[in-house]
Design a protein around this motif. Sequence first.
Motif, PDB file in Angstrom:
ATOM      1  N   THR A 106       0.634  -1.240  -0.109  1.00 44.38           N
ATOM      2  CA  THR A 106       0.110  -0.063  -0.047  1.00 44.38           C
ATOM      3  C   THR A 106       0.868   1.237   0.088  1.00 44.38           C
ATOM      4  OG1 THR A 106      -1.560  -1.106   1.298  1.00 44.38           O
ATOM      5  CG2 THR A 106      -1.961   1.176   1.384  1.00 44.38           C
ATOM      6  N   GLY A 107       2.002   1.209   1.027  1.00 46.93           N
ATOM      7  CA  GLY A 107       2.808   2.175   0.734  1.00 46.93           C
ATOM      8  C   GLY A 107       3.704   2.503  -0.506  1.00 46.93           C
ATOM      9  N   THR A 111       3.035   6.056  -3.076  1.00 45.45           N
ATOM     10  CA  THR A 111       4.168   6.992  -3.322  1.00 45.45           C
ATOM     11  C   THR A 111       4.172   6.894  -4.925  1.00 45.45           C
ATOM     12  OG1 THR A 111       5.716   5.114  -3.338  1.00 45.45           O
ATOM     13  CG2 THR A 111       5.399   6.439  -1.315  1.00 45.45           C
ATOM     14  N   ARG A 112       3.459   6.263  -5.563  1.00 48.73           N
ATOM     15  CA  ARG A 112       3.689   6.177  -7.136  1.00 48.73           C
ATOM     16  C   ARG A 112       2.337   6.974  -7.785  1.00 48.73           C
ATOM     17  NH1 ARG A 112       8.567   4.227  -9.397  1.00 48.73           N
ATOM     18  NH2 ARG A 112       9.459   3.045  -7.744  1.00 48.73           N
ATOM     19  N   GLY A 266      -9.618   6.557 -16.082  1.00 52.81           N
ATOM     20  CA  GLY A 266      -9.565   5.505 -15.140  1.00 52.81           C
ATOM     21  C   GLY A 266      -8.400   4.388 -15.563  1.00 52.81           C
ATOM     22  N   SER A 267      -8.608   4.329 -16.996  1.00 56.13           N
ATOM     23  CA  SER A 267      -7.754   3.125 -17.521  1.00 56.13           C
ATOM     24  C   SER A 267      -6.083   3.683 -17.659  1.00 56.13           C
ATOM     25  CB  SER A 267      -8.083   2.914 -18.945  1.00 56.13           C
ATOM     26  OG  SER A 267      -9.350   2.477 -18.933  1.00 56.13           O
ATOM     27  N   ALA A 268      -6.234   4.962 -17.809  1.00 59.36           N
ATOM     28  CA  ALA A 268      -4.859   5.635 -17.987  1.00 59.36           C
ATOM     29  C   ALA A 268      -4.132   5.626 -16.979  1.00 59.36           C
ATOM     30  CB  ALA A 268      -4.792   7.175 -18.813  1.00 59.36           C
ATOM     31  N   VAL A 269      -4.657   5.644 -15.692  1.00 52.41           N
ATOM     32  CA  VAL A 269      -3.997   6.026 -14.250  1.00 52.41           C
ATOM     33  C   VAL A 269      -3.238   4.767 -13.862  1.00 52.41           C
ATOM     34  CG1 VAL A 269      -4.392   5.825 -11.764  1.00 52.41           C
ATOM     35  CG2 VAL A 269      -5.960   7.160 -13.153  1.00 52.41           C
ATOM     36  N   GLY A 270      -3.462   3.488 -14.295  1.00 48.29           N
ATOM     37  CA  GLY A 270      -2.488   2.463 -14.125  1.00 48.29           C
ATOM     38  C   GLY A 270      -2.128   1.824 -15.594  1.00 48.29           C
ATOM     39  N   GLY A 271      -2.505   2.288 -16.659  1.00 42.23           N
ATOM     40  CA  GLY A 271      -2.375   1.798 -17.954  1.00 42.23           C
ATOM     41  C   GLY A 271      -1.193   2.507 -18.783  1.00 42.23           C
ATOM     42  N   ALA A 272      -0.758   3.838 -18.283  1.00 39.01           N
ATOM     43  CA  ALA A 272       0.112   4.601 -19.108  1.00 39.01           C
ATOM     44  C   ALA A 272       1.419   4.100 -18.913  1.00 39.01           C
ATOM     45  CB  ALA A 272       0.106   5.963 -18.616  1.00 39.01           C
ATOM     46  N   VAL A 273       1.671   2.784 -19.093  1.00 36.57           N
ATOM     47  CA  VAL A 273       3.102   1.783 -18.518  1.00 36.57           C
ATOM     48  C   VAL A 273       4.140   2.548 -19.596  1.00 36.57           C
ATOM     49  CG1 VAL A 273       4.169  -0.043 -18.589  1.00 36.57           C
ATOM     50  CG2 VAL A 273       1.819   0.165 -17.512  1.00 36.57           C
ATOM     51  N   GLY A 283       5.839   6.278 -11.697  1.00 40.98           N
ATOM     52  CA  GLY A 283       4.349   6.143 -11.601  1.00 40.98           C
ATOM     53  C   GLY A 283       3.920   4.572 -11.235  1.00 40.98           C
ATOM     54  N   VAL A 284       2.782   4.280 -11.438  1.00 42.16           N
ATOM     55  CA  VAL A 284       2.123   3.057 -11.022  1.00 42.16           C
ATOM     56  C   VAL A 284       2.681   2.081 -12.012  1.00 42.16           C
ATOM     57  CG1 VAL A 284      -0.075   1.664 -10.679  1.00 42.16           C
ATOM     58  CG2 VAL A 284       0.238   3.729  -9.898  1.00 42.16           C
ATOM     59  N   GLY A 285       2.569   2.503 -13.417  1.00 45.71           N
ATOM     60  CA  GLY A 285       2.913   1.708 -14.536  1.00 45.71           C
ATOM     61  C   GLY A 285       4.457   1.230 -14.609  1.00 45.71           C
ATOM     62  N   GLN A 286       5.370   2.106 -14.097  1.00 42.29           N
ATOM     63  CA  GLN A 286       6.825   1.738 -14.235  1.00 42.29           C
ATOM     64  C   GLN A 286       6.936   0.662 -13.056  1.00 42.29           C
ATOM     65  OE1 GLN A 286       9.839   4.480 -12.877  1.00 42.29           O
ATOM     66  NE2 GLN A 286      10.703   4.578 -14.919  1.00 42.29           N
ATOM     67  N   GLU A 287       6.277   0.947 -11.900  1.00 43.78           N
ATOM     68  CA  GLU A 287       6.432   0.096 -10.664  1.00 43.78           C
ATOM     69  C   GLU A 287       5.964  -1.347 -11.156  1.00 43.78           C
ATOM     70  OE1 GLU A 287       7.619  -1.301  -7.317  1.00 43.78           O
ATOM     71  OE2 GLU A 287       8.322   0.498  -8.010  1.00 43.78           O
ATOM     72  N   LEU A 288       4.867  -1.413 -11.791  1.00 45.07           N
ATOM     73  CA  LEU A 288       4.294  -2.580 -12.322  1.00 45.07           C
ATOM     74  C   LEU A 288       5.307  -3.593 -12.912  1.00 45.07           C
ATOM     75  CD1 LEU A 288       1.933  -4.639 -12.063  1.00 45.07           C
ATOM     76  CD2 LEU A 288       0.788  -3.318 -14.073  1.00 45.07           C
ATOM     77  N   VAL A 289       5.932  -2.904 -13.912  1.00 49.27           N
ATOM     78  CA  VAL A 289       6.776  -3.280 -15.007  1.00 49.27           C
ATOM     79  C   VAL A 289       7.959  -3.975 -14.069  1.00 49.27           C
ATOM     80  CG1 VAL A 289       8.367  -2.973 -16.863  1.00 49.27           C
ATOM     81  CG2 VAL A 289       6.091  -1.961 -16.932  1.00 49.27           C
ATOM     82  N   HIS A 290       8.395  -3.127 -13.100  1.00 51.88           N
ATOM     83  CA  HIS A 290       9.587  -3.551 -12.290  1.00 51.88           C
ATOM     84  C   HIS A 290       9.287  -4.680 -11.420  1.00 51.88           C
ATOM     85  CE1 HIS A 290      13.192  -3.274  -9.748  1.00 51.88           C
ATOM     86  NE2 HIS A 290      12.387  -3.285  -8.508  1.00 51.88           N
ATOM     87  N   ALA A 291       8.092  -4.623 -10.846  1.00 52.97           N
ATOM     88  CA  ALA A 291       7.554  -5.885 -10.064  1.00 52.97           C
ATOM     89  C   ALA A 291       7.396  -7.108 -10.768  1.00 52.97           C
ATOM     90  CB  ALA A 291       6.345  -5.473  -9.411  1.00 52.97           C
ATOM     91  N   VAL A 292       6.966  -6.989 -11.998  1.00 55.22           N
ATOM     92  CA  VAL A 292       6.920  -8.256 -12.794  1.00 55.22           C
ATOM     93  C   VAL A 292       8.443  -8.811 -13.238  1.00 55.22           C
ATOM     94  CG1 VAL A 292       6.476  -9.033 -15.161  1.00 55.22           C
ATOM     95  CG2 VAL A 292       4.895  -7.599 -13.862  1.00 55.22           C
TER      96      VAL A 292
END
Length: 332
Positions: A106-107, A111-112, A266-273, A283-292
Amino acid sequence: MNALTGFVLRRVIGAVVTLFALSVIIYVVFYVTPGNVAQITCGPRCSPVQVHQVAQQLHLDDPLYVRYWHFLQGLFVGQDFSTGTSVEHCSAPCLGQSYQTDQQVTGIILTRLPVSFSLVLGAMVIWLLLGVGTGVLSAWRRGRFSERALTALTLAGVATPVFVIGLVLMIVVCGELQLLPFPEYVNFTDDPEQWAWNLLLPWLSLALIESANFARLTRASMLETLADDHIRTFRAYGVGERAIIARHALRGATASVIALNAVTFGSAVGGAVLTETLFGLPGVGQELVHAVKVVDLPVVVGMVLVVGFFVVLANAVADVLYAVADRRVVLA
């Protein structure tokens, strides 16, 4: 008002049911998989003792419905995580803990999110102005060369990937012309002016793609409205073409534009990877790519849940805004 209230209530209930179904699907996909789930969740560097602790925290020895119930409890009331020497409490909504960074998911997301919101909000202003303006001009100049040129540009915008536009903008604006420095994210609270200048190219890259969809929708909606009988009546009474466009045709496209904008946001908040990765925005997209990449399963699950939440919320908001703009939807 009673009909609108009932419509909103149905949409809220539908959104809650959809979110529940989404959480079940995400949990099953990520945590009910072949292989050692505890090892995958903990990461490749974990010792057998740490893997055993993770298995206990995930309740992997319990039946599936009990495991999912503990997962829901974390979302609504929080849960405790053992860090080896102490116990750390994760407050609701608890999306888990990254065992690779020892941080609460969550933290990490909180931050993202401001970075992603900064990107999408600025791009939204541009894609609305550019997309709706292009659609209005294209419908107004129907059958002329300018209308065909705008249609061709719109189709090119829909077909061009965002990373191509972003690369071209960086090469031309930052490299050849040297009008702007290469983007580097600056917090809004630190320097609002540098925050805007450094986000200008990411805004344009994302907005140019999305504005093409708004231009096509605005043009189609306005042409449909301009073909109605009441528009011909206005023309017969001598109402000017500009007044017809501004007061009647554009109003007919408003509901569709509002609905599309809510869904796109709504789609772009997490979909602008691609945009975040290309410009190095944390942002959220870059962090998701890193986590994968590093197989940080709790972060991936948390990110997917948050992105899904925003998509469902955006669709519900779009339905409500569409109903407010066009009351015929409520009565349908």
